[in-house]
Design a protein around this motif. Structure first.
Motif, mmCIF file in Angstrom:
data_model
loop_
_atom_site.group_PDB
_atom_site.id
_atom_site.type_symbol
_atom_site.label_atom_id
_atom_site.label_comp_id
_atom_site.label_asym_id
_atom_site.label_seq_id
_atom_site.Cartn_x
_atom_site.Cartn_y
_atom_site.Cartn_z
ATOM 1 N N VAL A 18 85.870 11.625 44.838
ATOM 2 C CA VAL A 18 87.274 11.221 44.720
ATOM 3 C C VAL A 18 88.142 12.468 44.804
ATOM 4 N N SER A 19 89.439 12.293 44.918
ATOM 5 C CA SER A 19 90.354 13.426 44.891
ATOM 6 C C SER A 19 90.260 14.092 43.523
ATOM 7 N N ALA A 20 90.409 15.403 43.476
ATOM 8 C CA ALA A 20 90.247 16.141 42.226
ATOM 9 C C ALA A 20 91.276 15.729 41.185
ATOM 10 N N GLU A 21 92.439 15.319 41.641
ATOM 11 C CA GLU A 21 93.497 14.843 40.747
ATOM 12 C C GLU A 21 93.861 13.415 41.132
ATOM 13 N N ALA A 22 94.440 12.703 40.182
ATOM 14 C CA ALA A 22 94.802 11.300 40.435
ATOM 15 C C ALA A 22 95.911 11.182 41.463
ATOM 16 N N ASN A 23 96.699 12.236 41.616
ATOM 17 C CA ASN A 23 97.778 12.209 42.602
ATOM 18 C C ASN A 23 98.156 13.627 42.997
ATOM 19 N N VAL A 67 82.896 15.354 42.750
ATOM 20 C CA VAL A 67 81.797 14.398 42.765
ATOM 21 C C VAL A 67 81.831 13.592 41.471
ATOM 22 N N ILE A 68 81.735 12.272 41.590
ATOM 23 C CA ILE A 68 81.708 11.433 40.384
ATOM 24 C C ILE A 68 80.396 10.660 40.248
ATOM 25 N N VAL A 69 79.640 10.507 41.336
ATOM 26 C CA VAL A 69 78.351 9.813 41.283
ATOM 27 C C VAL A 69 77.378 10.478 42.256
ATOM 28 N N ILE A 70 76.159 10.692 41.812
ATOM 29 C CA ILE A 70 75.072 11.117 42.696
ATOM 30 C C ILE A 70 73.896 10.190 42.429
ATOM 31 N N GLU A 95 82.363 16.547 35.992
ATOM 32 C CA GLU A 95 81.663 16.924 37.218
ATOM 33 C C GLU A 95 80.656 18.030 36.968
ATOM 34 N N GLN A 96 81.000 18.984 36.131
ATOM 35 C CA GLN A 96 80.084 20.097 35.876
ATOM 36 C C GLN A 96 78.773 19.603 35.271
ATOM 37 N N GLU A 97 78.847 18.722 34.279
ATOM 38 C CA GLU A 97 77.646 18.180 33.662
ATOM 39 C C GLU A 97 76.842 17.351 34.651
ATOM 40 N N LEU A 98 77.543 16.590 35.473
ATOM 41 C CA LEU A 98 76.892 15.772 36.490
ATOM 42 C C LEU A 98 76.103 16.649 37.462
ATOM 43 N N LEU A 99 76.728 17.725 37.920
ATOM 44 C CA LEU A 99 76.069 18.617 38.872
ATOM 45 C C LEU A 99 74.921 19.388 38.237
ATOM 46 N N LYS A 100 75.056 19.745 36.963
ATOM 47 C CA LYS A 100 73.955 20.391 36.259
ATOM 48 C C LYS A 100 72.758 19.449 36.171
ATOM 49 N N ASN A 101 73.025 18.187 35.885
ATOM 50 C CA ASN A 101 71.971 17.169 35.810
ATOM 51 C C ASN A 101 71.280 17.036 37.156
ATOM 52 N N PHE A 102 72.068 17.028 38.218
ATOM 53 C CA PHE A 102 71.490 16.939 39.559
ATOM 54 C C PHE A 102 70.631 18.164 39.865
ATOM 55 N N ARG A 103 71.122 19.336 39.504
ATOM 56 C CA ARG A 103 70.358 20.561 39.747
ATOM 57 C C ARG A 103 69.015 20.514 39.019
ATOM 58 N N TYR A 128 78.927 19.581 50.594
ATOM 59 C CA TYR A 128 79.849 19.200 49.527
ATOM 60 C C TYR A 128 79.242 19.533 48.165
ATOM 61 N N LEU A 129 77.978 19.154 47.967
ATOM 62 C CA LEU A 129 77.307 19.444 46.707
ATOM 63 C C LEU A 129 77.218 20.942 46.446
ATOM 64 N N CYS A 130 76.874 21.704 47.468
ATOM 65 C CA CYS A 130 76.752 23.156 47.302
ATOM 66 C C CYS A 130 78.103 23.774 46.941
#
Length: 241
Positions: A18-23, A67-70, A95-103, A128-130
């Protein structure tokens, strides 16, 4: 088109962004100026304003999205020798926790043998992930650190490239391949990728996006098997863990 690979070292990946900000107004001064510059070069048949274009398109650019879902999928051989597809979904607003989990998930594999597979992954999912991992201060898994490598040195797989057979004239969607191969997904309820930003920020229904992402990984893995002239996984052997 059979590839010389071990299916147990293959990780199927799909991401939702998604966009980094809501608007647009939520951007910092520097990012707002940079988006203004980018928007000048984007096709704008709908004649959207710069603000509208941000909400409509920022999600596809790692510099302006997040990233909001992997969802990931792996093949596993059951005791009866049948193939099982196990799907794991990582989602959340952090997002940081999500990406750490993916890593952590990626690092469980032998980095010298692991191959990621995504649809249009070379152009979207993998870079994008990198980029988002580096932005979030997360070191890249060795298997994903491909900066500077030649295209033939990168082991990751892309089902869209596999389907092209060297033809670069057009984009073929995962949905079209699923229809051609009569692939049934783990969850047939679907949304469009273009709906994700609205569903996340306006409907506030992240669970709907997570289901969509899991569905895409299920389709991706089955399409991959068809491209390898291999038997698809039985519906009863697709498990969400």
């Amino acid at each position: 088109m059979s590839l010389d690979l071990n299916l147990s070292n293959l990780l199927f990946v799909d991401i939702e962004t998604v966009s980094a900000e809501a608007n647009y107004e939520g951007l910092s001064g520097v990012l707002k100026a940079e988006w203004d510059r980018k928007a000048e070069y984007l096709k704008n048949k709908e004649e959207l304003s710069t603000e509208e274009m941000y909400f409509d398109r920022a999600a596809i650019y790692a510099e302006f999205g997040k990233v909001i879902v992997i969802s990931v999928g792996i093949f596993h051989t059951l005791e009866n020798e049948e193939t099982e597809l196990r799907i794991k979904c990582i989602s959340g607003d952090d997002e940081q926790e999500l990406l750490k989990n993916f890593r952590e998930t990626v690092m469980k594999f032998d980095q010298g043998k692991l191959r990621l597979c995504a649809h249009n992954g070379r152009e979207f999912d993998f870079p994008y992930l990198c980029r988002r991992m580096l932005i979030n201060g997360i070191s890249l898994p060795p298997s994903m650190d491909v900066a500077g490598k030649k295209s033939w040195e990168i082991r990751h797989l892309d089902t869209m490239d596999m389907w092209k057979f060297g033809d670069y004239k057009s984009y073929t969607s995962l949905e079209l391949l699923a229809a051609l191969f009569n692939v049934q997904a783990v969850n047939e309820a679907s949304i469009k990728g273009s709906d994700v930003n609205r569903i996340y920020y306006q409907e506030k229904a992240p669970e709907k996006i997570a289901r969509f992402c899991k569905r895409n990984v299920s389709i991706l893995a089955q399409v991959f098997l068809h491209l390898q002239s291999m038997e698809p996984v039985k519906a009863g052997n697709i498990t969400v863990v």
